[in-house]
Design a protein around this motif. Structure first.
Motif, PDB file in Angstrom:
ATOM      1  N   SER A  17       8.743  -1.517  13.281  1.00 16.76           N
ATOM      2  CA  SER A  17       8.044  -2.171  12.179  1.00 16.76           C
ATOM      3  C   SER A  17       7.428  -1.108  11.285  1.00 16.76           C
ATOM      4  O   SER A  17       6.793  -0.173  11.767  1.00 16.76           O
ATOM      5  N   TRP A  18       7.595  -1.243   9.986  1.00 26.52           N
ATOM      6  CA  TRP A  18       7.065  -0.276   9.018  1.00 26.52           C
ATOM      7  C   TRP A  18       6.292  -1.008   7.922  1.00 26.52           C
ATOM      8  O   TRP A  18       6.673  -0.966   6.750  1.00 26.52           O
ATOM      9  N   PRO A  19       5.201  -1.696   8.261  1.00 22.93           N
ATOM     10  CA  PRO A  19       4.509  -2.509   7.247  1.00 22.93           C
ATOM     11  C   PRO A  19       3.961  -1.708   6.072  1.00 22.93           C
ATOM     12  O   PRO A  19       3.964  -2.204   4.944  1.00 22.93           O
ATOM     13  N   ALA A  20       3.498  -0.492   6.295  1.00 20.67           N
ATOM     14  CA  ALA A  20       2.979   0.313   5.184  1.00 20.67           C
ATOM     15  C   ALA A  20       4.103   0.680   4.220  1.00 20.67           C
ATOM     16  O   ALA A  20       3.932   0.606   2.998  1.00 20.67           O
ATOM     17  N   GLU A  21       5.247   1.079   4.761  1.00 22.63           N
ATOM     18  CA  GLU A  21       6.396   1.413   3.902  1.00 22.63           C
ATOM     19  C   GLU A  21       6.884   0.185   3.139  1.00 22.63           C
ATOM     20  O   GLU A  21       7.254   0.281   1.976  1.00 22.63           O
ATOM     21  N   GLU A  22       6.868  -0.974   3.788  1.00 24.89           N
ATOM     22  CA  GLU A  22       7.292  -2.208   3.123  1.00 24.89           C
ATOM     23  C   GLU A  22       6.329  -2.579   2.003  1.00 24.89           C
ATOM     24  O   GLU A  22       6.756  -2.997   0.919  1.00 24.89           O
ATOM     25  N   ALA A  23       5.026  -2.414   2.236  1.00 24.67           N
ATOM     26  CA  ALA A  23       4.033  -2.707   1.199  1.00 24.67           C
ATOM     27  C   ALA A  23       4.190  -1.754   0.017  1.00 24.67           C
ATOM     28  O   ALA A  23       4.122  -2.172  -1.145  1.00 24.67           O
ATOM     29  N   ALA A  24       4.417  -0.470   0.299  1.00 24.70           N
ATOM     30  CA  ALA A  24       4.611   0.504  -0.774  1.00 24.70           C
ATOM     31  C   ALA A  24       5.866   0.170  -1.580  1.00 24.70           C
ATOM     32  O   ALA A  24       5.858   0.259  -2.812  1.00 24.70           O
ATOM     33  N   GLN A  25       6.921  -0.243  -0.911  1.00 24.75           N
ATOM     34  CA  GLN A  25       8.161  -0.609  -1.604  1.00 24.75           C
ATOM     35  C   GLN A  25       7.937  -1.818  -2.517  1.00 24.75           C
ATOM     36  O   GLN A  25       8.409  -1.834  -3.650  1.00 24.75           O
ATOM     37  N   GLN A  26       7.201  -2.809  -2.046  1.00 27.86           N
ATOM     38  CA  GLN A  26       6.909  -3.985  -2.871  1.00 27.86           C
ATOM     39  C   GLN A  26       6.106  -3.593  -4.105  1.00 27.86           C
ATOM     40  O   GLN A  26       6.362  -4.097  -5.200  1.00 27.86           O
ATOM     41  N   ALA A  30       7.209  -3.762  -8.100  1.00 27.64           N
ATOM     42  CA  ALA A  30       6.371  -4.449  -9.080  1.00 27.64           C
ATOM     43  C   ALA A  30       5.893  -3.514 -10.186  1.00 27.64           C
ATOM     44  O   ALA A  30       5.145  -3.925 -11.071  1.00 27.64           O
ATOM     45  N   GLY A  31       6.287  -2.230 -10.114  1.00 25.49           N
ATOM     46  CA  GLY A  31       5.944  -1.291 -11.173  1.00 25.49           C
ATOM     47  C   GLY A  31       4.752  -0.389 -10.888  1.00 25.49           C
ATOM     48  O   GLY A  31       4.319   0.345 -11.769  1.00 25.49           O
ATOM     49  N   THR A  32       4.212  -0.446  -9.679  1.00 23.69           N
ATOM     50  CA  THR A  32       3.083   0.414  -9.313  1.00 23.69           C
ATOM     51  C   THR A  32       3.584   1.531  -8.414  1.00 23.69           C
ATOM     52  O   THR A  32       3.962   1.276  -7.271  1.00 23.69           O
ATOM     53  N   PRO A  33       3.641   2.761  -8.910  1.00 27.17           N
ATOM     54  CA  PRO A  33       4.093   3.862  -8.069  1.00 27.17           C
ATOM     55  C   PRO A  33       3.156   4.036  -6.861  1.00 27.17           C
ATOM     56  O   PRO A  33       1.950   4.195  -7.032  1.00 27.17           O
ATOM     57  N   ALA A  34       3.716   3.937  -5.663  1.00 29.21           N
ATOM     58  CA  ALA A  34       2.903   4.028  -4.452  1.00 29.21           C
ATOM     59  C   ALA A  34       3.647   4.816  -3.380  1.00 29.21           C
ATOM     60  O   ALA A  34       4.880   4.851  -3.363  1.00 29.21           O
ATOM     61  N   THR A  35       2.874   5.429  -2.506  1.00 24.02           N
ATOM     62  CA  THR A  35       3.433   6.178  -1.392  1.00 24.02           C
ATOM     63  C   THR A  35       2.563   5.942  -0.165  1.00 24.02           C
ATOM     64  O   THR A  35       1.462   5.405  -0.267  1.00 24.02           O
ATOM     65  N   VAL A  48      -1.195   4.494  -1.028  1.00 22.69           N
ATOM     66  CA  VAL A  48      -1.976   5.032  -2.141  1.00 22.69           C
ATOM     67  C   VAL A  48      -1.101   5.185  -3.371  1.00 22.69           C
ATOM     68  O   VAL A  48       0.130   5.278  -3.270  1.00 22.69           O
ATOM     69  N   PRO A  49      -1.715   5.226  -4.555  1.00 24.73           N
ATOM     70  CA  PRO A  49      -0.930   5.492  -5.767  1.00 24.73           C
ATOM     71  C   PRO A  49      -0.301   6.887  -5.657  1.00 24.73           C
ATOM     72  O   PRO A  49      -0.917   7.801  -5.112  1.00 24.73           O
ATOM     73  N   GLU A  50       0.896   7.026  -6.184  1.00 27.41           N
ATOM     74  CA  GLU A  50       1.535   8.350  -6.191  1.00 27.41           C
ATOM     75  C   GLU A  50       0.745   9.283  -7.100  1.00 27.41           C
ATOM     76  O   GLU A  50       0.240   8.860  -8.143  1.00 27.41           O
ATOM     77  N   ALA A  51       0.617  10.517  -6.676  1.00 32.39           N
ATOM     78  CA  ALA A  51      -0.112  11.515  -7.464  1.00 32.39           C
ATOM     79  C   ALA A  51       0.627  11.783  -8.765  1.00 32.39           C
ATOM     80  O   ALA A  51       1.852  11.906  -8.781  1.00 32.39           O
ATOM     81  N   GLU A  52      -0.126  11.844  -9.855  1.00 31.39           N
ATOM     82  CA  GLU A  52       0.488  12.161 -11.146  1.00 31.39           C
ATOM     83  C   GLU A  52       0.740  13.654 -11.215  1.00 31.39           C
ATOM     84  O   GLU A  52      -0.064  14.448 -10.783  1.00 31.39           O
TER      85      GLU A  52
END
Length: 53
Positions: A17-26, A30-35, A48-52
């Motif tokens: 199970s990879w719930p954090a990776e699945e949440a980041a992918q969602q 949706a247009g929010t860069p996340a890692t 967290v938001p991806e670092a600019e």
């Protein structure tokens, strides 16, 4: 340094199970860069938001 946390998940989730990776992918879809990063002290995966650059 402080960073916004979009979600957090316990590191001891069920095997395969990879719930954090699945949440980041969602969020990315949706247009929010996340890692995902690991908070070793609290034994959590953080989304967290991806670092600019």
């Amino acid at each position: 340094m402080s960073r916004e946390i979009l979600a957090d998940f316990p590191a001891g989730g069920p095997r395969g199970s990879w719930p954090a990776e699945e949440a980041a992918q969602q969020l990315r879809q949706a247009g929010t860069p996340a890692t995902v990063v690991m908070d070793i002290d609290r034994d959590l995966f953080l989304v967290v938001p991806e670092a600019e650059q």
